[in-house]
Design an enzyme around this catalytic site. Structure first.
Site, PDB file in Angstrom:
ATOM      1  N   LYS A   1      30.241  98.103 138.261  1.00 36.41           N
ATOM      2  CA  LYS A   1      30.049  97.248 139.435  1.00 36.41           C
ATOM      3  C   LYS A   1      30.073  95.763 139.052  1.00 36.41           C
ATOM      4  O   LYS A   1      30.766  94.964 139.663  1.00 36.41           O
ATOM      5  CB  LYS A   1      28.700  97.570 140.122  1.00 36.41           C
ATOM      6  CG  LYS A   1      28.547  99.035 140.510  1.00 36.41           C
ATOM      7  CD  LYS A   1      27.213  99.322 141.175  1.00 36.41           C
ATOM      8  CE  LYS A   1      25.992  99.132 140.290  1.00 36.41           C
ATOM      9  NZ  LYS A   1      25.870 100.112 139.183  1.00 36.41           N
TER      10      LYS A   1
ATOM     11  N   ARG B   1      20.288 100.167 147.592  1.00 40.84           N
ATOM     12  CA  ARG B   1      20.072 101.320 146.710  1.00 40.84           C
ATOM     13  C   ARG B   1      19.240 102.399 147.375  1.00 40.84           C
ATOM     14  O   ARG B   1      18.991 103.429 146.756  1.00 40.84           O
ATOM     15  CB  ARG B   1      19.317 100.841 145.481  1.00 40.84           C
ATOM     16  CG  ARG B   1      20.211 100.535 144.288  1.00 40.84           C
ATOM     17  CD  ARG B   1      19.308  99.963 143.221  1.00 40.84           C
ATOM     18  NE  ARG B   1      19.716 100.297 141.905  1.00 40.84           N
ATOM     19  CZ  ARG B   1      20.382  99.465 141.111  1.00 40.84           C
ATOM     20  NH1 ARG B   1      20.775  98.298 141.544  1.00 40.84           N
ATOM     21  NH2 ARG B   1      20.666  99.829 139.887  1.00 40.84           N
TER      22      ARG B   1
ATOM     23  N   ARG C   1      26.989  98.353 125.779  1.00 41.62           N
ATOM     24  CA  ARG C   1      27.145  97.105 126.542  1.00 41.62           C
ATOM     25  C   ARG C   1      26.336  95.943 125.950  1.00 41.62           C
ATOM     26  O   ARG C   1      25.227  96.110 125.486  1.00 41.62           O
ATOM     27  CB  ARG C   1      26.667  97.323 127.979  1.00 41.62           C
ATOM     28  CG  ARG C   1      26.568  96.007 128.746  1.00 41.62           C
ATOM     29  CD  ARG C   1      26.316  96.209 130.201  1.00 41.62           C
ATOM     30  NE  ARG C   1      25.109  96.946 130.475  1.00 41.62           N
ATOM     31  CZ  ARG C   1      24.737  97.308 131.695  1.00 41.62           C
ATOM     32  NH1 ARG C   1      25.503  97.015 132.725  1.00 41.62           N
ATOM     33  NH2 ARG C   1      23.621  97.978 131.871  1.00 41.62           N
TER      34      ARG C   1
ATOM     35  N   ARG D   1      20.505  94.501 127.133  1.00 45.35           N
ATOM     36  CA  ARG D   1      19.447  94.626 128.130  1.00 45.35           C
ATOM     37  C   ARG D   1      18.338  95.564 127.663  1.00 45.35           C
ATOM     38  O   ARG D   1      18.610  96.584 127.027  1.00 45.35           O
ATOM     39  CB  ARG D   1      20.033  95.147 129.450  1.00 45.35           C
ATOM     40  CG  ARG D   1      20.490  94.027 130.336  1.00 45.35           C
ATOM     41  CD  ARG D   1      21.303  94.475 131.513  1.00 45.35           C
ATOM     42  NE  ARG D   1      20.766  95.591 132.280  1.00 45.35           N
ATOM     43  CZ  ARG D   1      21.337  96.056 133.383  1.00 45.35           C
ATOM     44  NH1 ARG D   1      22.437  95.477 133.838  1.00 45.35           N
ATOM     45  NH2 ARG D   1      20.828  97.080 134.021  1.00 45.35           N
TER      46      ARG D   1
ATOM     47  N   ARG E   1      17.205 105.876 135.190  1.00 42.49           N
ATOM     48  CA  ARG E   1      18.036 105.140 136.156  1.00 42.49           C
ATOM     49  C   ARG E   1      18.998 106.092 136.867  1.00 42.49           C
ATOM     50  O   ARG E   1      19.251 105.969 138.063  1.00 42.49           O
ATOM     51  CB  ARG E   1      18.812 104.024 135.444  1.00 42.49           C
ATOM     52  CG  ARG E   1      17.919 102.833 135.105  1.00 42.49           C
ATOM     53  CD  ARG E   1      18.467 101.989 133.976  1.00 42.49           C
ATOM     54  NE  ARG E   1      19.683 101.291 134.302  1.00 42.49           N
ATOM     55  CZ  ARG E   1      20.500 100.745 133.387  1.00 42.49           C
ATOM     56  NH1 ARG E   1      20.197 100.830 132.101  1.00 42.49           N
ATOM     57  NH2 ARG E   1      21.580 100.116 133.758  1.00 42.49           N
TER      58      ARG E   1
HETATM   59  P1  AP5 Z   1      29.017  97.139 134.066  1.00 46.48           P
HETATM   60  O1  AP5 Z   1      30.080  96.468 134.857  1.00 46.48           O
HETATM   61  O2  AP5 Z   1      27.972  96.277 133.425  1.00 46.48           O
HETATM   62  O3  AP5 Z   1      28.330  98.302 134.939  1.00 46.48           O
HETATM   63  P2  AP5 Z   1      27.357  98.223 136.198  1.00 46.48           P
HETATM   64  O4  AP5 Z   1      27.812  99.270 137.172  1.00 46.48           O
HETATM   65  O5  AP5 Z   1      27.258  96.823 136.707  1.00 46.48           O
HETATM   66  O6  AP5 Z   1      26.027  98.730 135.508  1.00 46.48           O
HETATM   67  P3  AP5 Z   1      24.531  98.206 135.556  1.00 46.48           P
HETATM   68  O7  AP5 Z   1      23.824  98.878 134.423  1.00 46.48           O
HETATM   69  O8  AP5 Z   1      24.457  96.707 135.616  1.00 46.48           O
HETATM   70  O9  AP5 Z   1      24.058  98.815 136.894  1.00 46.48           O
HETATM   71  P4  AP5 Z   1      22.658  99.125 137.298  1.00 46.48           P
HETATM   72  O10 AP5 Z   1      22.930  99.474 138.713  1.00 46.48           O
HETATM   73  O11 AP5 Z   1      21.915 100.133 136.527  1.00 46.48           O
HETATM   74  O12 AP5 Z   1      21.856  97.770 136.960  1.00 46.48           O
HETATM   75  P5  AP5 Z   1      21.295  96.603 137.859  1.00 46.48           P
HETATM   76  O13 AP5 Z   1      21.362  95.365 137.058  1.00 46.48           O
HETATM   77  O14 AP5 Z   1      21.886  96.630 139.215  1.00 46.48           O
HETATM   78  O15 AP5 Z   1      29.725  98.050 132.957  1.00 46.48           O
HETATM   79  C1  AP5 Z   1      28.966  98.754 131.971  1.00 46.48           C
HETATM   80  C2  AP5 Z   1      29.717  98.719 130.622  1.00 46.48           C
HETATM   81  O16 AP5 Z   1      30.928  99.465 130.736  1.00 46.48           O
HETATM   82  C3  AP5 Z   1      30.119  97.299 130.166  1.00 46.48           C
HETATM   83  O17 AP5 Z   1      29.954  97.185 128.777  1.00 46.48           O
HETATM   84  C4  AP5 Z   1      31.614  97.191 130.552  1.00 46.48           C
HETATM   85  O18 AP5 Z   1      32.329  96.334 129.666  1.00 46.48           O
HETATM   86  C5  AP5 Z   1      32.068  98.642 130.439  1.00 46.48           C
HETATM   87  N1  AP5 Z   1      33.096  98.991 131.433  1.00 46.48           N
HETATM   88  C6  AP5 Z   1      33.111  98.636 132.764  1.00 46.48           C
HETATM   89  N2  AP5 Z   1      34.189  99.140 133.364  1.00 46.48           N
HETATM   90  C7  AP5 Z   1      34.879  99.855 132.423  1.00 46.48           C
HETATM   91  C8  AP5 Z   1      36.105 100.621 132.453  1.00 46.48           C
HETATM   92  N3  AP5 Z   1      36.825 100.776 133.579  1.00 46.48           N
HETATM   93  N4  AP5 Z   1      36.503 101.219 131.298  1.00 46.48           N
HETATM   94  C9  AP5 Z   1      35.777 101.092 130.144  1.00 46.48           C
HETATM   95  N5  AP5 Z   1      34.638 100.356 130.057  1.00 46.48           N
HETATM   96  C10 AP5 Z   1      34.190  99.758 131.185  1.00 46.48           C
HETATM   97  O19 AP5 Z   1      19.751  97.050 138.045  1.00 46.48           O
HETATM   98  C11 AP5 Z   1      18.843  97.026 136.965  1.00 46.48           C
HETATM   99  C12 AP5 Z   1      17.445  97.385 137.475  1.00 46.48           C
HETATM  100  O20 AP5 Z   1      17.015  96.410 138.459  1.00 46.48           O
HETATM  101  C13 AP5 Z   1      17.327  98.725 138.219  1.00 46.48           C
HETATM  102  O21 AP5 Z   1      17.152  99.808 137.320  1.00 46.48           O
HETATM  103  C14 AP5 Z   1      16.086  98.475 139.089  1.00 46.48           C
HETATM  104  O22 AP5 Z   1      14.895  98.559 138.344  1.00 46.48           O
HETATM  105  C15 AP5 Z   1      16.276  97.032 139.514  1.00 46.48           C
HETATM  106  N6  AP5 Z   1      17.064  96.888 140.759  1.00 46.48           N
HETATM  107  C16 AP5 Z   1      18.272  96.257 140.880  1.00 46.48           C
HETATM  108  N7  AP5 Z   1      18.704  96.302 142.161  1.00 46.48           N
HETATM  109  C17 AP5 Z   1      17.744  96.983 142.860  1.00 46.48           C
HETATM  110  C18 AP5 Z   1      17.627  97.379 144.227  1.00 46.48           C
HETATM  111  N8  AP5 Z   1      18.581  97.083 145.127  1.00 46.48           N
HETATM  112  N9  AP5 Z   1      16.527  98.086 144.596  1.00 46.48           N
HETATM  113  C19 AP5 Z   1      15.551  98.374 143.705  1.00 46.48           C
HETATM  114  N10 AP5 Z   1      15.600  98.042 142.388  1.00 46.48           N
HETATM  115  C20 AP5 Z   1      16.697  97.344 141.978  1.00 46.48           C
END
Ligand code: AP5
Length: 215
Positions: A13, A88, A127, A161, A172
């Site tokens: 994402k 979410r 990552r 992270r 997660r």
């Molecule tokens: P990346 O693009 O970083 O993946 P992502 O989907 O953004 O993953 P996140 O871990 O950031 O998502 P998340 O939803 O767990 O975390 P968030 O910060 O929202 O890609 C991952 C890796 O793969 C990278 O190294 C990239 O280079 C590689 N890659 C990407 N695409 C690729 C491809 N096509 N091929 C090969 N490699 C590839 O949330 C963190 C925490 O915050 C949550 O756990 C929660 O505690 C809190 N939180 C956030 N939002 C909310 C909400 N709305 N409600 C409640 N709690 C929340």
């Protein structure tokens, strides 16, 4: 254009949101980034959410809905918003609908990046990102060109992270399947859902999203 990128941790994402920002001048609203900024600046809210995030659990709906409401006001003049990691829960999805309707706007598309869990472990544990500009890298699939130096801004402040351990990732994923995956059916029923294969190469995923948005 207002769109949601939906998918489990590591689906890509953040990576794809960055590409849409550069190409279309849209604004990326990542609740994960907002919460990490709050914890690193040491605000009361940041301190309250830190342990929850490290355990891989979801922060309460009222906190993230409040963050998105404020950010939407700031993004009013942009060419559109990419919601990354929000909503979410069904309550967050309903709140987003209300927030947009209150501003005379709506959602144009919800793009689900569909992946399988095995690939996510490898993606998440490999990552790292730039602590200064936020560019995202991966040990195997997207390393920096010069070891230890960000390709985008030249910073050497590369970080991993705290919640990218295998244990936190398991939690997660559980949160995703219990609380977030029902949104796939929710947006399908609303007629907004488009599905893109998130396991393809980054370029192929990017092309898939563009095709989905053009539909
Ligand atoms: P990346 O693009 O970083 O993946 P992502 O989907 O953004 O993953 P996140 O871990 O950031 O998502 P998340 O939803 O767990 O975390 P968030 O910060 O929202 O890609 C991952 C890796 O793969 C990278 O190294 C990239 O280079 C590689 N890659 C990407 N695409 C690729 C491809 N096509 N091929 C090969 N490699 C590839 O949330 C963190 C925490 O915050 C949550 O756990 C929660 O505690 C809190 N939180 C956030 N939002 C909310 C909400 N709305 N409600 C409640 N709690 C929340």
């Amino acid at each position: 254009m207002n769109i949601i990128l939906l998918g489990p941790p590591g689906a890509g994402k953040g990576t794809q949101a960055g590409k849409l920002v550069s190409k279309h001048g849209m604004v990326q609203l990542s609740t994960g980034d907002m919460l990490r900024a709050a914890r690193s600046s040491g605000t009361e809210m940041g301190k309250r959410v830190a342990a929850v995030m490290d355990r891989g659990e979801l922060v309460t709906d009222d906190i993230v809905i409040g963050l998105i409401g404020e950010a939407l006001d700031e993004a009013a003049a942009s060419g559109g918003v990419i919601f990354d990691g929000f909503p979410r829960t069904l309550a967050q999805a309903d709140a987003l609908g209300d927030l947009l309707a209150g501003r005379g706007q709506g959602l144009d598309a919800v793009v689900e990046l569909r992946v399988d869990d095995e690939a996510l472990v490898e993606r998440i544990t490999g990552r790292y990102s730039c602590g200064d500009c936020g560019a995202v890298y991966h040990d195997r699939t997207k390393p920096t060109q010069v070891d230890g130096v960000c390709d985008v801004c030249g910073s050497t402040n590369l970080q991993r992270r705290a919640d990218d351990s295998e244990e936190s990732l398991r939690q997660r994923l559980m949160e995703y399947y219990k609380k977030t995956s029902p949104l796939v059916g929710y947006y399908h029923a609303k007629g907004n859902l488009r599905v893109v294969d998130g396991l393809a190469s980054m370029e192929a995923v990017e092309a898939g999203i563009e095709a989905a948005l053009a539909r």
